[in-house]
Design an enzyme around this catalytic site. Structure first.
Site, PDB file in Angstrom:
ATOM      1  N   ARG A 195       3.116  20.531  12.244  1.00 26.03           N
ATOM      2  CA  ARG A 195       2.750  19.123  12.107  1.00 26.03           C
ATOM      3  C   ARG A 195       3.472  18.570  10.887  1.00 26.03           C
ATOM      4  O   ARG A 195       4.064  19.331  10.123  1.00 26.03           O
ATOM      5  CB  ARG A 195       1.229  18.974  11.961  1.00 26.03           C
ATOM      6  CG  ARG A 195       0.707  19.648  10.723  1.00 26.03           C
ATOM      7  CD  ARG A 195      -0.811  19.610  10.647  1.00 26.03           C
ATOM      8  NE  ARG A 195      -1.248  20.037   9.344  1.00 26.03           N
ATOM      9  CZ  ARG A 195      -1.233  21.291   8.931  1.00 26.03           C
ATOM     10  NH1 ARG A 195      -0.820  22.241   9.740  1.00 26.03           N
ATOM     11  NH2 ARG A 195      -1.623  21.602   7.720  1.00 26.03           N
ATOM     12  N   CYS A 231      -7.534  19.982   8.358  1.00 26.50           N
ATOM     13  CA  CYS A 231      -6.852  20.622   9.476  1.00 26.50           C
ATOM     14  C   CYS A 231      -6.246  21.952   9.048  1.00 26.50           C
ATOM     15  O   CYS A 231      -6.109  22.245   7.870  1.00 26.50           O
ATOM     16  CB  CYS A 231      -5.772  19.706  10.035  1.00 26.50           C
ATOM     17  SG  CYS A 231      -4.641  19.072   8.786  1.00 26.50           S
ATOM     18  N   ILE A 276       2.864  17.772   7.851  1.00 23.81           N
ATOM     19  CA  ILE A 276       2.640  18.312   6.508  1.00 23.81           C
ATOM     20  C   ILE A 276       3.528  19.523   6.250  1.00 23.81           C
ATOM     21  O   ILE A 276       3.860  19.826   5.098  1.00 23.81           O
ATOM     22  CB  ILE A 276       1.152  18.658   6.296  1.00 23.81           C
ATOM     23  CG1 ILE A 276       0.899  18.974   4.817  1.00 23.81           C
ATOM     24  CG2 ILE A 276       0.726  19.781   7.178  1.00 23.81           C
ATOM     25  CD1 ILE A 276      -0.538  19.308   4.509  1.00 23.81           C
ATOM     26  N   ASP A 317       4.209   1.089  11.878  1.00 21.75           N
ATOM     27  CA  ASP A 317       2.992   0.410  11.433  1.00 21.75           C
ATOM     28  C   ASP A 317       2.902  -1.022  11.939  1.00 21.75           C
ATOM     29  O   ASP A 317       1.812  -1.610  11.941  1.00 21.75           O
ATOM     30  CB  ASP A 317       2.924   0.401   9.899  1.00 21.75           C
ATOM     31  CG  ASP A 317       2.495   1.743   9.328  1.00 21.75           C
ATOM     32  OD1 ASP A 317       2.135   2.635  10.123  1.00 21.75           O
ATOM     33  OD2 ASP A 317       2.524   1.913   8.099  1.00 21.75           O
ATOM     34  N   LYS A 375       0.826  -1.204   0.000  1.00 19.00           N
ATOM     35  CA  LYS A 375       0.000   0.000   0.000  1.00 19.00           C
ATOM     36  C   LYS A 375       0.863   1.259   0.000  1.00 19.00           C
ATOM     37  O   LYS A 375       0.618   2.200  -0.769  1.00 19.00           O
ATOM     38  CB  LYS A 375      -0.897   0.003   1.241  1.00 19.00           C
ATOM     39  CG  LYS A 375      -1.536   1.345   1.589  1.00 19.00           C
ATOM     40  CD  LYS A 375      -2.241   1.258   2.919  1.00 19.00           C
ATOM     41  CE  LYS A 375      -2.829   2.586   3.343  1.00 19.00           C
ATOM     42  NZ  LYS A 375      -1.822   3.557   3.791  1.00 19.00           N
ATOM     43  N   ASN A 376       1.881   1.284   0.847  1.00 16.50           N
ATOM     44  CA  ASN A 376       2.698   2.487   0.985  1.00 16.50           C
ATOM     45  C   ASN A 376       3.637   2.702  -0.191  1.00 16.50           C
ATOM     46  O   ASN A 376       4.327   3.725  -0.252  1.00 16.50           O
ATOM     47  CB  ASN A 376       3.489   2.429   2.292  1.00 16.50           C
ATOM     48  CG  ASN A 376       2.588   2.530   3.510  1.00 16.50           C
ATOM     49  OD1 ASN A 376       1.502   3.102   3.442  1.00 16.50           O
ATOM     50  ND2 ASN A 376       3.026   1.951   4.614  1.00 16.50           N
ATOM     51  N   ARG A 384      -8.615  -0.256   4.162  1.00 23.59           N
ATOM     52  CA  ARG A 384      -7.691   0.728   3.600  1.00 23.59           C
ATOM     53  C   ARG A 384      -6.337   0.106   3.296  1.00 23.59           C
ATOM     54  O   ARG A 384      -5.635   0.579   2.396  1.00 23.59           O
ATOM     55  CB  ARG A 384      -7.494   1.899   4.568  1.00 23.59           C
ATOM     56  CG  ARG A 384      -8.672   2.845   4.701  1.00 23.59           C
ATOM     57  CD  ARG A 384      -8.347   3.982   5.657  1.00 23.59           C
ATOM     58  NE  ARG A 384      -7.036   4.539   5.365  1.00 23.59           N
ATOM     59  CZ  ARG A 384      -6.070   4.723   6.269  1.00 23.59           C
ATOM     60  NH1 ARG A 384      -6.278   4.384   7.527  1.00 23.59           N
ATOM     61  NH2 ARG A 384      -4.922   5.247   5.910  1.00 23.59           N
ATOM     62  N   ILE A 397       7.497   7.692  16.575  1.00 23.91           N
ATOM     63  CA  ILE A 397       7.127   8.287  15.290  1.00 23.91           C
ATOM     64  C   ILE A 397       5.835   9.092  15.404  1.00 23.91           C
ATOM     65  O   ILE A 397       5.800  10.279  15.075  1.00 23.91           O
ATOM     66  CB  ILE A 397       6.977   7.197  14.208  1.00 23.91           C
ATOM     67  CG1 ILE A 397       8.239   6.323  14.146  1.00 23.91           C
ATOM     68  CG2 ILE A 397       6.694   7.844  12.855  1.00 23.91           C
ATOM     69  CD1 ILE A 397       9.505   7.061  13.788  1.00 23.91           C
TER      70      ILE A 397
END
Length: 419
Positions: free
Chosen positions: A120, A115, A122, A305, A22-23, A397, A327
């Protein structure tokens, strides 16, 4: 509303192939915007992948799927806006920003999750793209991005080896003028996979021995074909399920080197492992032993994860295990649900102490997030009696055919419809 009905305490046995990562596939799908056509193999069927394909179609691309293959033909419509609803569908949708400004020189997207700008993760993406020449302005909850002339290569030193920020810069810098050097870049296997895809499309990307990524911009990328790597987090999850419930399971179609930070903890718990380059077999032997300390770190450290699923196995160990989350701040959301099933877990800030119990019991529980949901499902597989797991859209997901895969190795699990 769909839920998972799980009857616990069934020994897991058999062989399970692991789907594509997925990543890895998500940033690669975003990067297809820079090419005319891309053929991607080993693409998992996940709701996040569907959301990424939906964004691509909105941006003018033609997207077709056949089995695990996705064909993307990029359009020339030049629609550089991703509406708020689409950005909310996928938490990692920010990775499209570098691809859009790299293709069209402008972009307008809503802030992921709605947000506000602030300190943060981003901000690492935005600061790095600004160094490449992107002017970014917040406008009523949207990010309005413009490139005045052309993206220009530069030296970018990331304060933290953010995977997403590294991906955004890599994609945008492919067609920038001159050389871009990313210092303190993320080193995850998914980063190397994105680089392999981009190189296959004509990008000039090299990783230095010290981990710096050097990108020499080219005028354009050409069409390409790529096979996505296997999902190391899915592999770690199914191994954790086996350790918790007990059994003898072999996972295949993987790169075992990508699990090098995870496998020693299963051995510390007393599991027996057989490791080859493309497969791992895990066999439990009696009650698990505790792990002294699990500390999440950027790759090649222990992946954040994989922390939640491994914690479930530690809940049934004969002693106390310690987890330190370095993390993310909110990586213990699964703990209250595990407690409902009889787990004994103390959380103080970034530290969790897991006191092993002899058994867990079934309960009505809910998924709290993607990896936490998988951890709770693992607990239900090990628990006495029946569990009903709700909000399973989180699991969808990141795990393809989750319950089907578990049934394949002996789990009593089914998806049910409830009003």
């Amino acid at each position: 509303m769909k839920k998972l009905l799980i009857q616990g305490q069934n020994r897991l046995e058999g062989t399970l192939p692991i789907h594509g990562a997925k990543n890895s596939v998500l940033p690669i799908l975003a990067a297809t915007l820079l090419t005319d056509q891309s053929v991607l193999h080993n693409c998992p069927r996940l709701s996040d992948v569907d959301a990424a394909c939906h964004i691509l179609r909105h941006l003018g691309s033609q997207v077709e799927r056949e089995g695990d293959c996705i064909l993307v033909r990029s359009g020339n419509r030049g629609d550089c806006c991703i509406p708020d609803g689409m950005m909310r569908m996928m938490r990692s949708s920010i990775v499209f920003l570098g691809a859009i400004v790299g293709r069209w020189g402008r972009a307008r997207i809503s802030l992921p999750g709605g947000c506000e700008l602030g300190p943060r993760p981003i901000d690492l993406h935005l600061a790095a793209l600004e160094k490449l020449g992107v002017r970014i302005r917040e406008d009523h909850g949207d990010l309005d991005c413009q490139v005045e002339d052309q993206l220009r290569g530069t030296m970018i030193s990331l304060p933290f080896p953010s995977v997403g920020a590294t991906e955004n810069v890599m994609i945008a810098a492919c067609t920038a003028q001159g050389e871009t050097v990313i210092k303190n870049a993320a080193r995850e296997p998914e980063i190397a996979d994105l680089a392999a895809y981009l190189r296959g499309c004509g990008a000039q990307i090299q990783a230095a021995p010290n981990g710096d990524i050097h990108i020499q911009g080219v005028s354009r990328l050409h069409s390409g074909e790529h096979r996505v790597i296997s999902d190391r987090i899915a592999a770690a999850t199914y191994l954790s399920c086996t350790a918790a419930a007990g059994g003898d399971v072999t996972i295949t179609g993987i790169c075992s080197e990508h699990l090098s930070a995870v496998l020693p903890y299963f051995e510390e718990m007393g599991c027996r492992l057989w490791v080859t380059p493309g497969a791992v077999r895990l066999q439990t032997r009696g009650r698990l032993r505790p792990v002294r300390s699990v500390r999440t770190m950027p790759y090649p450290g222990f992946p954040t994860d994989a922390q939640s699923p491994l914690m479930t196995a530690a809940c049934l160990a004969d002693g106390t295990s310690m987890f330190v989350e370095n993390i993310f701040e909110s990586r213990y959301k699964q703990v209250p649900e595990l407690r409902r099933m009889g787990a004994d877990v103390e959380v103080e800030g970034r530290v969790a102490l897991v006191h092993g119990v002899p058994r867990l019991h079934g309960a009505a529980v809910c998924c709290t997030d993607l990896r936490g949901g998988a951890a709770i499902a693992a607990a239900a597989l090990a628990a006495e009696g029946e569990s009903l797991l709700s909000q399973i859209e989180h699991i969808d997901r990141g795990y393809e055919a989750f319950e089907e895969n578990l049934r394949r190795i002996g789990a009593d699990i089914q998806r049910v419809e409830e009003p």
